[in-house]
Design a protein around this motif. Structure first.
Motif, PDB file in Angstrom:
ATOM      1  N   UNK A   1       0.825  -1.212   0.000  1.00 10.60           N
ATOM      2  CA  UNK A   1       0.000   0.000   0.000  1.00 10.60           C
ATOM      3  C   UNK A   1       0.854   1.255   0.000  1.00 10.60           C
ATOM      4  N   UNK A   2       1.936   1.254   0.788  1.00 10.30           N
ATOM      5  CA  UNK A   2       2.811   2.433   0.886  1.00 10.30           C
ATOM      6  C   UNK A   2       3.323   2.907  -0.474  1.00 10.30           C
ATOM      7  N   UNK A   3       3.518   1.955  -1.399  1.00  7.10           N
ATOM      8  CA  UNK A   3       4.058   2.325  -2.713  1.00  7.10           C
ATOM      9  C   UNK A   3       3.093   3.194  -3.520  1.00  7.10           C
ATOM     10  N   UNK A   4       1.806   3.125  -3.210  1.00  4.83           N
ATOM     11  CA  UNK A   4       0.799   3.824  -4.017  1.00  4.83           C
ATOM     12  C   UNK A   4       0.235   5.081  -3.360  1.00  4.83           C
ATOM     13  N   UNK A   5       0.519   5.263  -2.078  1.00  3.31           N
ATOM     14  CA  UNK A   5      -0.047   6.401  -1.354  1.00  3.31           C
ATOM     15  C   UNK A   5       0.708   7.681  -1.688  1.00  3.31           C
ATOM     16  N   UNK A   6      -0.048   8.754  -1.966  1.00  2.76           N
ATOM     17  CA  UNK A   6       0.566  10.061  -2.185  1.00  2.76           C
ATOM     18  C   UNK A   6      -0.514  11.141  -2.054  1.00  2.76           C
ATOM     19  N   UNK A   7      -0.129  12.368  -1.775  1.00  2.00           N
ATOM     20  CA  UNK A   7      -1.124  13.437  -1.669  1.00  2.00           C
ATOM     21  C   UNK A   7      -1.834  13.674  -3.007  1.00  2.00           C
ATOM     22  N   UNK A   8      -3.174  13.612  -3.010  1.00  2.00           N
ATOM     23  CA  UNK A   8      -3.991  13.892  -4.199  1.00  2.00           C
ATOM     24  C   UNK A   8      -5.451  14.014  -3.750  1.00  2.00           C
ATOM     25  N   UNK A   9      -6.262  14.632  -4.577  1.00  2.00           N
ATOM     26  CA  UNK A   9      -7.696  14.821  -4.290  1.00  2.00           C
ATOM     27  C   UNK A   9      -7.909  15.313  -2.847  1.00  2.00           C
ATOM     28  N   UNK A  10      -7.148  16.330  -2.477  1.00  2.00           N
ATOM     29  CA  UNK A  10      -7.159  16.797  -1.082  1.00  2.00           C
ATOM     30  C   UNK A  10      -8.492  17.405  -0.651  1.00  2.00           C
ATOM     31  N   UNK A  11      -9.381  17.618  -1.586  1.00  2.00           N
ATOM     32  CA  UNK A  11     -10.701  18.130  -1.225  1.00  2.00           C
ATOM     33  C   UNK A  11     -11.404  17.178  -0.254  1.00  2.00           C
ATOM     34  N   UNK A  12     -11.024  15.889  -0.273  1.00  2.00           N
ATOM     35  CA  UNK A  12     -11.633  14.899   0.619  1.00  2.00           C
ATOM     36  C   UNK A  12     -10.873  14.723   1.933  1.00  2.00           C
ATOM     37  N   UNK A  13      -9.748  15.406   2.093  1.00  2.00           N
ATOM     38  CA  UNK A  13      -8.970  15.238   3.326  1.00  2.00           C
ATOM     39  C   UNK A  13      -8.811  16.536   4.109  1.00  2.00           C
ATOM     40  N   UNK A  14      -9.435  17.618   3.630  1.00  2.00           N
ATOM     41  CA  UNK A  14      -9.327  18.920   4.295  1.00  2.00           C
ATOM     42  C   UNK A  14     -10.697  19.573   4.370  1.00  2.00           C
ATOM     43  N   UNK A  15     -10.846  20.474   5.320  1.00  2.00           N
ATOM     44  CA  UNK A  15     -12.058  21.288   5.416  1.00  2.00           C
ATOM     45  C   UNK A  15     -13.335  20.467   5.463  1.00  2.00           C
ATOM     46  N   UNK A  16     -14.283  20.812   4.594  1.00  2.00           N
ATOM     47  CA  UNK A  16     -15.590  20.139   4.566  1.00  2.00           C
ATOM     48  C   UNK A  16     -15.422  18.658   4.243  1.00  2.00           C
ATOM     49  N   UNK A  17     -14.491  18.339   3.346  1.00  2.00           N
ATOM     50  CA  UNK A  17     -14.240  16.936   2.995  1.00  2.00           C
ATOM     51  C   UNK A  17     -13.808  16.121   4.192  1.00  2.00           C
ATOM     52  N   UNK A  18     -12.919  16.671   5.015  1.00  2.00           N
ATOM     53  CA  UNK A  18     -12.476  15.976   6.222  1.00  2.00           C
ATOM     54  C   UNK A  18     -13.630  15.833   7.210  1.00  2.00           C
ATOM     55  N   UNK A  19     -14.520  16.826   7.256  1.00  2.00           N
ATOM     56  CA  UNK A  19     -15.710  16.722   8.106  1.00  2.00           C
ATOM     57  C   UNK A  19     -16.610  15.588   7.666  1.00  2.00           C
ATOM     58  N   UNK A  20     -16.762  15.434   6.351  1.00  2.00           N
ATOM     59  CA  UNK A  20     -17.557  14.325   5.819  1.00  2.00           C
ATOM     60  C   UNK A  20     -16.922  12.988   6.188  1.00  2.00           C
ATOM     61  N   UNK A  21     -15.591  12.908   6.071  1.00  2.00           N
ATOM     62  CA  UNK A  21     -14.878  11.684   6.449  1.00  2.00           C
ATOM     63  C   UNK A  21     -15.112  11.381   7.932  1.00  2.00           C
ATOM     64  N   UNK A  22     -15.103  12.414   8.779  1.00  2.00           N
ATOM     65  CA  UNK A  22     -15.334  12.220  10.214  1.00  2.00           C
ATOM     66  C   UNK A  22     -16.717  11.627  10.476  1.00  2.00           C
ATOM     67  N   UNK A  23     -17.754  12.180   9.828  1.00  2.00           N
ATOM     68  CA  UNK A  23     -19.120  11.653   9.991  1.00  2.00           C
ATOM     69  C   UNK A  23     -19.176  10.210   9.510  1.00  2.00           C
ATOM     70  N   UNK A  24     -18.548   9.954   8.390  1.00  2.00           N
ATOM     71  CA  UNK A  24     -18.529   8.618   7.805  1.00  2.00           C
ATOM     72  C   UNK A  24     -17.877   7.623   8.774  1.00  2.00           C
ATOM     73  N   UNK A  25     -16.758   8.026   9.395  1.00  2.00           N
ATOM     74  CA  UNK A  25     -16.063   7.164  10.357  1.00  2.00           C
ATOM     75  C   UNK A  25     -16.931   6.869  11.575  1.00  2.00           C
ATOM     76  N   UNK A  26     -17.671   7.870  12.045  1.00  2.00           N
ATOM     77  CA  UNK A  26     -18.572   7.672  13.188  1.00  2.00           C
ATOM     78  C   UNK A  26     -19.640   6.635  12.840  1.00  2.00           C
TER      79      UNK A  26
END
Length: 195
Positions: A113-138
């Motif tokens: 997995x480490x070989x493929x991970x890199x910063x991209x599509x950051x809209x899902x990891x910051x701001x409102x996107x990160x909030x959505x991820x938080x709700x999803x995790x809950x």
């Protein structure tokens, strides 16, 4: 919200494995300190890794993982930069040799997995996107306690939580998207298995 730079997942597992060799028992506090971060991505990643490892077969572990995710993701949702967990959760312990064995099992897939991970599509990891991820995790974590009586079934939620933790830790929004798509498919599989 979680601005940590790219993290080698294999390195996190290696640190946990070594600490498991050193200590007869590891507390949740020990595990968090071993990952070396107070940010949300590594904590969600740690929770997911525990949930998909053989440790999830220990009674009480899936429910504890779910509680950690719900408490920390709730704080992420309200905009905190770093998580706080109550002391009684931080004191919960797991045998060191079980941590070591669980992390060893995950080392090879983590290297892949480490070989493929890199910063991209950051809209899902910051701001409102990160909030959505938080709700999803809950929501995902809330499924774990009811599944706990069925051996290792809570690990299915752990797969999704691991993907979410990886995405926040490495700022890889594509991984978050994969987790969001995978969750209903995994859920349908579990439902089919139980019905």
């Amino acid at each position: 919200m979680d601005s940590q730079s790219k993290t080698d997942i294999q390195d996190i597992l290696q640190r946990l494995r070594e600490k498991g060799e050193e200590k007869e028992e590891m507390s949740v506090r020990d595990m968090i300190e071993t990952t070396g971060s107070r940010s949300f991505g590594p904590l969600l990643l740690l929770a997911g890794l525990i949930a998909i490892s053989p440790l999830s077969g220990i009674p009480g572990v899936p429910s504890t993982v779910a509680l950690i995710v719900i408490v920390s993701a709730g704080q992420m949702l309200v905009g905190r930069d770093h998580f706080w967990l109550p002391d009684w959760i931080l004191r919960k312990k797991i045998a060191g040799n079980k941590i070591r064995k669980g992390m060893e099992m995950l080392m090879r897939p983590a290297g892949f997995v480490d070989r493929f991970m890199r910063p991209r599509m950051r809209v899902l990891t910051r701001g409102v996107g990160a909030g959505f991820v938080a709700v999803f995790c809950i929501l995902v974590a809330a499924t774990m306690p009811p599944l706990e009586p069925l051996p290792f079934l809570a690990s299915t939620a752990g797969i999704v939580l691991t993907l979410m933790g990886m995405s926040l830790t490495t700022q890889d929004g594509l991984v978050a998207l994969i987790g969001i798509i995978a969750a209903p498919l995994i859920g349908f599989g579990v439902y089919s298995l139980l019905s």
